[in-house]
Design a protein around this motif. Structure first.
Motif, PDB file in Angstrom:
ATOM      1  N   GLN A 184      -9.836  -3.431 -11.611  1.00 57.16           N
ATOM      2  CA  GLN A 184     -10.736  -2.630 -10.776  1.00 57.16           C
ATOM      3  C   GLN A 184     -11.526  -3.470  -9.793  1.00 57.16           C
ATOM      4  OE1 GLN A 184     -13.326  -0.470 -13.381  1.00 57.16           O
ATOM      5  NE2 GLN A 184     -11.628   0.728 -14.204  1.00 57.16           N
ATOM      6  N   VAL A 185     -12.014  -4.618 -10.281  1.00 61.06           N
ATOM      7  CA  VAL A 185     -12.902  -5.428  -9.446  1.00 61.06           C
ATOM      8  C   VAL A 185     -12.125  -5.907  -8.225  1.00 61.06           C
ATOM      9  CG1 VAL A 185     -14.182  -7.603  -9.328  1.00 61.06           C
ATOM     10  CG2 VAL A 185     -14.370  -6.159 -11.348  1.00 61.06           C
ATOM     11  N   MET A 197      -8.825  -2.482  -2.143  1.00 60.75           N
ATOM     12  CA  MET A 197      -7.401  -2.823  -2.203  1.00 60.75           C
ATOM     13  C   MET A 197      -6.729  -2.125  -3.388  1.00 60.75           C
ATOM     14  SD  MET A 197      -5.318  -4.689  -0.462  1.00 60.75           S
ATOM     15  CE  MET A 197      -3.612  -5.184  -0.666  1.00 60.75           C
ATOM     16  N   ALA A 198      -7.437  -2.061  -4.501  1.00 62.93           N
ATOM     17  CA  ALA A 198      -6.836  -1.487  -5.712  1.00 62.93           C
ATOM     18  C   ALA A 198      -6.461  -0.023  -5.485  1.00 62.93           C
ATOM     19  CB  ALA A 198      -7.803  -1.614  -6.879  1.00 62.93           C
ATOM     20  N   SER A 199      -7.370   0.748  -4.859  1.00 54.88           N
ATOM     21  CA  SER A 199      -7.051   2.162  -4.675  1.00 54.88           C
ATOM     22  C   SER A 199      -5.973   2.324  -3.607  1.00 54.88           C
ATOM     23  CB  SER A 199      -8.298   2.966  -4.317  1.00 54.88           C
ATOM     24  OG  SER A 199      -8.803   2.551  -3.085  1.00 54.88           O
ATOM     25  N   LEU A 200      -5.937   1.421  -2.641  1.00 51.29           N
ATOM     26  CA  LEU A 200      -4.889   1.454  -1.627  1.00 51.29           C
ATOM     27  C   LEU A 200      -3.514   1.258  -2.281  1.00 51.29           C
ATOM     28  CD1 LEU A 200      -4.724   1.851   1.394  1.00 51.29           C
ATOM     29  CD2 LEU A 200      -4.867  -0.622   1.692  1.00 51.29           C
ATOM     30  N   MET A 201      -3.467   0.318  -3.236  1.00 53.05           N
ATOM     31  CA  MET A 201      -2.194   0.045  -3.901  1.00 53.05           C
ATOM     32  C   MET A 201      -1.754   1.225  -4.764  1.00 53.05           C
ATOM     33  SD  MET A 201      -1.336  -2.807  -2.718  1.00 53.05           S
ATOM     34  CE  MET A 201       0.088  -3.328  -3.678  1.00 53.05           C
ATOM     35  N   ASN A 202      -2.700   2.106  -5.099  1.00 54.89           N
ATOM     36  CA  ASN A 202      -2.353   3.285  -5.889  1.00 54.89           C
ATOM     37  C   ASN A 202      -2.000   4.477  -4.996  1.00 54.89           C
ATOM     38  OD1 ASN A 202      -2.602   2.204  -8.460  1.00 54.89           O
ATOM     39  ND2 ASN A 202      -4.835   2.453  -8.449  1.00 54.89           N
ATOM     40  N   PRO A 204       0.353   6.503  -2.845  1.00 55.25           N
ATOM     41  CA  PRO A 204       1.822   6.524  -2.703  1.00 55.25           C
ATOM     42  C   PRO A 204       2.261   6.319  -1.248  1.00 55.25           C
ATOM     43  CG  PRO A 204       1.034   8.419  -3.952  1.00 55.25           C
ATOM     44  CD  PRO A 204      -0.175   7.731  -3.411  1.00 55.25           C
ATOM     45  N   ALA A 205       1.533   6.906  -0.305  1.00 57.12           N
ATOM     46  CA  ALA A 205       1.923   6.788   1.103  1.00 57.12           C
ATOM     47  C   ALA A 205       1.873   5.329   1.548  1.00 57.12           C
ATOM     48  CB  ALA A 205       0.984   7.624   1.976  1.00 57.12           C
ATOM     49  N   PHE A 206       0.808   4.655   1.136  1.00 55.78           N
ATOM     50  CA  PHE A 206       0.687   3.241   1.516  1.00 55.78           C
ATOM     51  C   PHE A 206       1.805   2.418   0.867  1.00 55.78           C
ATOM     52  CE2 PHE A 206      -0.723  -1.066   0.578  1.00 55.78           C
ATOM     53  CZ  PHE A 206      -1.025  -1.522   1.850  1.00 55.78           C
ATOM     54  N   VAL A 207       2.057   2.705  -0.411  1.00 54.57           N
ATOM     55  CA  VAL A 207       3.061   1.921  -1.142  1.00 54.57           C
ATOM     56  C   VAL A 207       4.429   2.096  -0.496  1.00 54.57           C
ATOM     57  CG1 VAL A 207       4.259   1.635  -3.360  1.00 54.57           C
ATOM     58  CG2 VAL A 207       1.775   1.894  -3.316  1.00 54.57           C
ATOM     59  N   SER A 208       4.782   3.340  -0.118  1.00 52.17           N
ATOM     60  CA  SER A 208       6.120   3.533   0.474  1.00 52.17           C
ATOM     61  C   SER A 208       6.176   2.905   1.868  1.00 52.17           C
ATOM     62  CB  SER A 208       6.498   5.020   0.513  1.00 52.17           C
ATOM     63  OG  SER A 208       5.710   5.703   1.450  1.00 52.17           O
ATOM     64  N   MET A 209       5.069   2.953   2.597  1.00 49.25           N
ATOM     65  CA  MET A 209       5.044   2.293   3.899  1.00 49.25           C
ATOM     66  C   MET A 209       5.237   0.774   3.722  1.00 49.25           C
ATOM     67  SD  MET A 209       2.095   1.391   6.577  1.00 49.25           S
ATOM     68  CE  MET A 209       1.439   0.419   5.317  1.00 49.25           C
TER      69      MET A 209
END
Ligand SMILES: *[C@@H]1O[C@H](CO)[C@@H](O)[C@H](O)[C@H]1NC(C)=O
Length: 222
Positions: A184-185, A197-202, A204-209
């Protein structure tokens, strides 16, 4: 010449020391012992065990017994949530018997309750230096580290505690919590970017991009 002086000087100091310690003078020839040195040493060796407790008062049975009493007293204060009083008892126990890891570990618990996590860690380290297999000291150190938000170090302590006591459910859950906290930190770099960054990695749209970008030959060239 210098060496000769040194030897003579050492001899006279040695003689003085012997005279002082044994309250004799080198003129007291009538004291010349009818024993060989070997006999004297073997005699001294036999007596050694008898005199050991008197020579080291900190490990004398009476002191150790008193230290145990103080520990029990401290434990009772802990139950009553009188942490300063408990701390005082454990400190006295440590003074009387500095080789008992339990006293340091218990004092660490009192420090933790008083919010002195740094002191708690120091006492846990001391306990571990006395008894490297003391799982409770690692567990307690992990909790103090976690209380200071040092989750990565806490994970190391909880893992060590679990190595020594693999069935302990508390250590398992503490370990899990610290691992979640580390995830989390925000890391220093992502914190600098001003987003999580952590929530960005979660996302789905960002991950597929991101996955698409990785496939891009031009990006791979970078
Ligand atoms: C697990 O560890 C904690 C903290 O050291 C201790 O209080 C508890 O009794 C232990 N549990 C078991 C099942 O050994």
């Amino acid at each position: 010449m210098g060496l000769w002086f040194y030897i003579c000087f050492s001899c006279s100091v040695a003689i003085q020391c012997l005279e002082t310690v044994f309250k004799i003078r080198s003129e007291d020839v009538q004291l010349a012992a009818p024993y060989t040195l070997e006999e004297v040493f073997s005699q001294a060796h036999l007596q050694k065990d008898d005199i050991t407790p008197a020579e080291s008062p900190s490990s004398a049975p009476a002191a150790m017994e008193k230290a145990e009493q103080l520990k029990d007293e401290g434990n009772n204060y802990m139950k009553e949530q009188r942490y300063e009083a408990a701390l005082d008892c454990y400190s006295q126990a440590v003074e009387l018997d500095p080789n008992n890891a339990v006293y340091f570990c218990n004092r660490a618990a009192a420090h933790s309750q008083l919010g002195r996590h740094h002191d708690a860690i120091t006492d846990c380290e001391k306990a571990i230096s006395i008894d490297a297999k003391y799982s409770k000291a690692y567990g307690r150190m992990g909790r103090a580290l976690a209380a200071m938000s040092k989750y990565k170090e806490a994970i190391g302590s909880f893992q060590k505690a679990l190595d020594l006591d693999p069935e302990n459910e508390s250590y398992k859950s503490y370990l899990k919590i610290s691992e979640q906290k580390v995830r989390q930190v925000p890391s220093p770099t992502s914190a600098g970017w001003g987003f999580d960054m952590a929530s960005l990695m979660n996302n789905p749209a960002f991950v597929s991009m991101a996955a698409g970008l990785m496939q891009d030959p031009q990006v791979q060239q970078l």
